[in-house]
Design a protein around this motif. Structure first.
Motif, PDB file in Angstrom:
ATOM      1  N   HIS A 102       2.465   9.987   5.440  1.00  0.00           N
ATOM      2  CA  HIS A 102       2.117  10.816   4.270  1.00  0.00           C
ATOM      3  C   HIS A 102       0.618  10.782   3.964  1.00  0.00           C
ATOM      4  O   HIS A 102       0.172  11.472   3.064  1.00  0.00           O
ATOM      5  N   VAL A 103      -0.109   9.935   4.673  1.00  0.00           N
ATOM      6  CA  VAL A 103      -1.529   9.759   4.350  1.00  0.00           C
ATOM      7  C   VAL A 103      -2.347  10.907   4.935  1.00  0.00           C
ATOM      8  O   VAL A 103      -2.329  11.134   6.141  1.00  0.00           O
ATOM      9  N   GLN A 137       9.615  -1.212  -6.006  1.00  0.00           N
ATOM     10  CA  GLN A 137      10.784  -2.078  -5.849  1.00  0.00           C
ATOM     11  C   GLN A 137      10.504  -3.261  -4.929  1.00  0.00           C
ATOM     12  O   GLN A 137      11.021  -4.365  -5.142  1.00  0.00           O
ATOM     13  N   SER A 180       6.720   3.313   5.360  1.00  0.00           N
ATOM     14  CA  SER A 180       6.902   4.763   5.312  1.00  0.00           C
ATOM     15  C   SER A 180       5.812   5.440   4.480  1.00  0.00           C
ATOM     16  O   SER A 180       6.099   6.325   3.682  1.00  0.00           O
ATOM     17  N   VAL A 181       4.582   5.024   4.693  1.00  0.00           N
ATOM     18  CA  VAL A 181       3.452   5.611   3.960  1.00  0.00           C
ATOM     19  C   VAL A 181       2.534   6.401   4.896  1.00  0.00           C
ATOM     20  O   VAL A 181       2.112   7.512   4.567  1.00  0.00           O
ATOM     21  N   LEU A 210      -0.262  -0.544  -4.755  1.00  0.00           N
ATOM     22  CA  LEU A 210      -1.315   0.462  -4.877  1.00  0.00           C
ATOM     23  C   LEU A 210      -0.712   1.844  -4.627  1.00  0.00           C
ATOM     24  O   LEU A 210       0.133   2.002  -3.753  1.00  0.00           O
ATOM     25  N   GLU A 211      -1.149   2.805  -5.399  1.00  0.00           N
ATOM     26  CA  GLU A 211      -0.619   4.169  -5.274  1.00  0.00           C
ATOM     27  C   GLU A 211      -1.749   5.193  -5.352  1.00  0.00           C
ATOM     28  O   GLU A 211      -2.850   4.879  -5.788  1.00  0.00           O
ATOM     29  N   VAL A 212      -1.432   6.414  -4.911  1.00  0.00           N
ATOM     30  CA  VAL A 212      -2.356   7.532  -5.174  1.00  0.00           C
ATOM     31  C   VAL A 212      -1.830   8.373  -6.325  1.00  0.00           C
ATOM     32  O   VAL A 212      -2.545   9.197  -6.874  1.00  0.00           O
ATOM     33  N   PHE A 271       0.855  -1.188   0.000  1.00  0.00           N
ATOM     34  CA  PHE A 271       0.000   0.000   0.000  1.00  0.00           C
ATOM     35  C   PHE A 271       0.896   1.245   0.000  1.00  0.00           C
ATOM     36  O   PHE A 271       1.647   1.464   0.943  1.00  0.00           O
ATOM     37  N   GLY A 272       0.822   2.042  -1.061  1.00  0.00           N
ATOM     38  CA  GLY A 272       1.749   3.176  -1.209  1.00  0.00           C
ATOM     39  C   GLY A 272       3.083   2.661  -1.712  1.00  0.00           C
ATOM     40  O   GLY A 272       4.135   2.903  -1.124  1.00  0.00           O
ATOM     41  N   CYS A 273       3.031   1.960  -2.850  1.00  0.00           N
ATOM     42  CA  CYS A 273       4.193   1.168  -3.301  1.00  0.00           C
ATOM     43  C   CYS A 273       5.308   2.000  -3.914  1.00  0.00           C
ATOM     44  O   CYS A 273       6.386   1.472  -4.196  1.00  0.00           O
ATOM     45  N   GLY A 274       5.083   3.316  -4.146  1.00  0.00           N
ATOM     46  CA  GLY A 274       6.129   4.120  -4.777  1.00  0.00           C
ATOM     47  C   GLY A 274       6.514   3.521  -6.118  1.00  0.00           C
ATOM     48  O   GLY A 274       5.662   3.185  -6.937  1.00  0.00           O
TER      49      GLY A 274
HETATM   50  C1  LIG Z   1       7.780   7.772   1.286  1.00  0.00           C
HETATM   51  S1  LIG Z   1       6.919   7.044  -0.027  1.00  0.00           S
HETATM   52  C2  LIG Z   1       7.199   5.336   0.283  1.00  0.00           C
HETATM   53  C3  LIG Z   1       7.118   4.519  -0.966  1.00  0.00           C
HETATM   54  C4  LIG Z   1       7.373   3.034  -0.781  1.00  0.00           C
HETATM   55  N1  LIG Z   1       6.468   2.445   0.185  1.00  0.00           N
HETATM   56  C5  LIG Z   1       8.798   2.788  -0.360  1.00  0.00           C
HETATM   57  O1  LIG Z   1       9.018   2.244   0.715  1.00  0.00           O
HETATM   58  O2  LIG Z   1       9.703   3.133  -1.144  1.00  0.00           O
HETATM   59  C6  LIG Z   1       5.205   7.260   0.375  1.00  0.00           C
HETATM   60  C7  LIG Z   1       4.281   6.777  -0.722  1.00  0.00           C
HETATM   61  O3  LIG Z   1       2.965   6.704  -0.207  1.00  0.00           O
HETATM   62  C8  LIG Z   1       2.076   7.099  -1.236  1.00  0.00           C
HETATM   63  N2  LIG Z   1       0.812   7.456  -0.587  1.00  0.00           N
HETATM   64  C9  LIG Z   1       0.540   8.533   0.164  1.00  0.00           C
HETATM   65  N3  LIG Z   1      -0.751   8.516   0.564  1.00  0.00           N
HETATM   66  C10 LIG Z   1      -1.305   7.388   0.066  1.00  0.00           C
HETATM   67  C11 LIG Z   1      -2.605   6.800   0.137  1.00  0.00           C
HETATM   68  N4  LIG Z   1      -3.604   7.393   0.794  1.00  0.00           N
HETATM   69  N5  LIG Z   1      -2.821   5.637  -0.513  1.00  0.00           N
HETATM   70  C12 LIG Z   1      -1.823   5.027  -1.184  1.00  0.00           C
HETATM   71  N6  LIG Z   1      -0.563   5.537  -1.299  1.00  0.00           N
HETATM   72  C13 LIG Z   1      -0.306   6.705  -0.675  1.00  0.00           C
HETATM   73  C14 LIG Z   1       2.793   8.228  -1.922  1.00  0.00           C
HETATM   74  O4  LIG Z   1       2.298   8.496  -3.226  1.00  0.00           O
HETATM   75  C15 LIG Z   1       4.224   7.709  -1.942  1.00  0.00           C
HETATM   76  O5  LIG Z   1       4.512   6.957  -3.083  1.00  0.00           O
END
Ligand SMILES: C[S@@+](CC[C@H](N)C(=O)[O-])C[C@H]1O[C@@H](n2cnc3c(N)ncnc32)[C@H](O)[C@@H]1O
Length: 283
Positions: free
Chosen positions: A127-128, A60, A123-124, A75-77, A54-57
Motif C-alpha cells: 500500500h506504500v 491491534q 501487509s503495508v 505509526l500511521e499515515v 509501521f502502518g499499524c492500522g
Molecule cells: C492493509 S492495512 C494493514 C494494517 C495493519 N498493519 C494490520 O495488519 O492490520 C495497511 C496500512 O498501512 C498504512 N500505510 C500505508 N502507507 C503507509 C506509509 N507510507 N506509512 C505508514 N503507514 C502506511 C495504511 O494507512 C493502512 O493502515
C-alpha cells in the motif's frame, strides 16, 4: 492486515477496535519468533525493547504486544486508524498518549531518530506509494544495529487478497483491469464489504477498481530489497524461516540441490514476501 482466513481490511475494520478484537488477535508466529530472537541478541528485557508497527492500522498488534510486555508503538499515515484504535486500547487499559502517531512523512510528529530496536510491518508495503520515503523513515527511526521484519503480499499472487478476485492486480491500471474486476463481480467473486452492499453492479465494480488503483501497488521483490540497501540497511529474505513453512511438507524441497532458492522464489513471487533487515551498528 489481510490474513490467511481472507479477513477483509477495507470494510470490516472501518470501526473502532474492541476488547474482543484484541482478545482474538494473534501475533504472526514468524514475527513473534523474530522478536524473541532479536531481543535475546540485544540482551534487553521485553519491557525495554522498543518495537514499532509501521502502518499499524487499528493498533491491534500494538495492543497485543503491549499485553505481552513489549514496549510497542504504532505509526500511521491516516489519522482515522488511530481514532479507531483508541477505544479498544482504553478498554484494555493499554492507552497512553503518543502510543500511536502519524509519521513525519505524513506531516505528523513521528518518532525520534534511532528510537526503535525493531520496526515491523504487516501487509503495508503493497500500500506504500512512496517506497524510498517510507524505507528512509523506517531506517531513521531504527537504532544503530537494530532490525526490521516486514511481510507483504507477493506481486504475482494468483488472487488479489484485498478484493478476493483472481489476477486483477496482474493487469495494468487501465480499462483492462477494470474489465477483469467487472468479470470477477459477474462471476460472484467479491470481498463482501458491507460498505458496498447497497450499491448496484456498476457502482461496486467502480469502487473495487478505484481501490485497486489508488490503494495498492505491487512491485518486484528486488524493488524492496534495493530500497532498504539504498537506505543503508542489510536485507535478507526471511520467508523460509517462517515457523509455518519450516513445519510444512514443502520444506522437504530444501533438501534437494537448488531447492531452497526455488522454494524461496515460489513463495515470494506467488504468496508472501518476508524480509528482515538490519541497520549497521556504526554509521
Ligand atoms: C492493509 S492495512 C494493514 C494494517 C495493519 N498493519 C494490520 O495488519 O492490520 C495497511 C496500512 O498501512 C498504512 N500505510 C500505508 N502507507 C503507509 C506509509 N507510507 N506509512 C505508514 N503507514 C502506511 C495504511 O494507512 C493502512 O493502515
Amino acid at each position: 492486515m489481510v490474513d490467511d482466513e481472507g479477513d477483509c481490511y477495507v470494510d470490516d475494520k472501518y470501526q473502532p477496535l474492541t476488547l474482543r478484537d484484541i482478545d482474538s488477535y494473534r501475533v504472526d508466529p514468524g514475527l513473534q519468533d523474530f522478536l524473541e530472537r532479536k531481543r535475546a541478541e540485544a540482551g534487553v528485557p521485553r519491557h525495554e525493547f522498543r518495537v514499532l508497527d509501521f502502518g499499524c492500522g487499528r493498533g491491534q498488534s500494538v495492543a497485543l504486544l503491549r499485553r505481552q510486555g513489549w514496549q510497542a508503538y504504532g505509526l500511521e499515515v491516516d489519522e482515522q486508524w488511530i481514532r479507531y484504535a483508541e477505544p479498544g486500547l482504553r478498554e484494555a487499559g493499554l492507552y497512553e498518549p503518543g502510543l500511536l502517531r502519524i509519521g513525519k512523512n505524513a506531516g505528523g510528529p513521528g518518532f525520534d531518530d534511532g528510537f526503535f530496536h525493531l520496526v515491523y510491518s504487516s501487509s503495508v508495503f503493497e500500500h506504500v506509494l512512496d517506497l524510498p520515503a517510507a524505507v528512509g523513515d523506517i531506517t531513521r527511526m531504527t537504532t544503530a544495529g537494530g532490525w526490521g521484519y516486514h511481510w507483504f503480499i507477493g506481486r504475482w499472487s494468483p488472487v488479489e487478497r484485498h478484493l478476493d478476485m483472481p489476477l486483477v492486480h496482474w493487469l495494468p491500471k487501465n480499462r483492462l483491469r477494470w474489465c477483469m474486476v467487472a468479470a470477477a463481480v459477474l462471476a460472484g467473486k467479491e470481498p463482501g464489504w458491507k460498505a458496498v452492499a447497497a450499491m448496484d453492479f456498476w457502482q461496486r465494480v467502480n469502487v473495487y477498481y478505484d481501490y485497486s488503483v489508488r490503494e495498492t501497488i505491487y512491485r518486484p521483490v528486488t524493488a524492496y530489497q534495493n530500497a532498504f540497501i539504498d537506505a543503508g540497511q542489510q536485507v535478507e529474505l526471511e520467508v523460509l524461516n517462517h515457523p509455518r513453512l519450516r513445519g510444512s511438507r514443502l520444506s522437504a524441497l530444501n533438501q534437494i540441490p537448488g531447492g531452497k532458492r526455488m522454494l524461496e522464489a515460489l513463495c515470494t513471487t506467488f504468496k508472501i514476501v518476508i524480509v528482515s533487515t538490519q541497520k549497521p551498528a556504526t554509521a
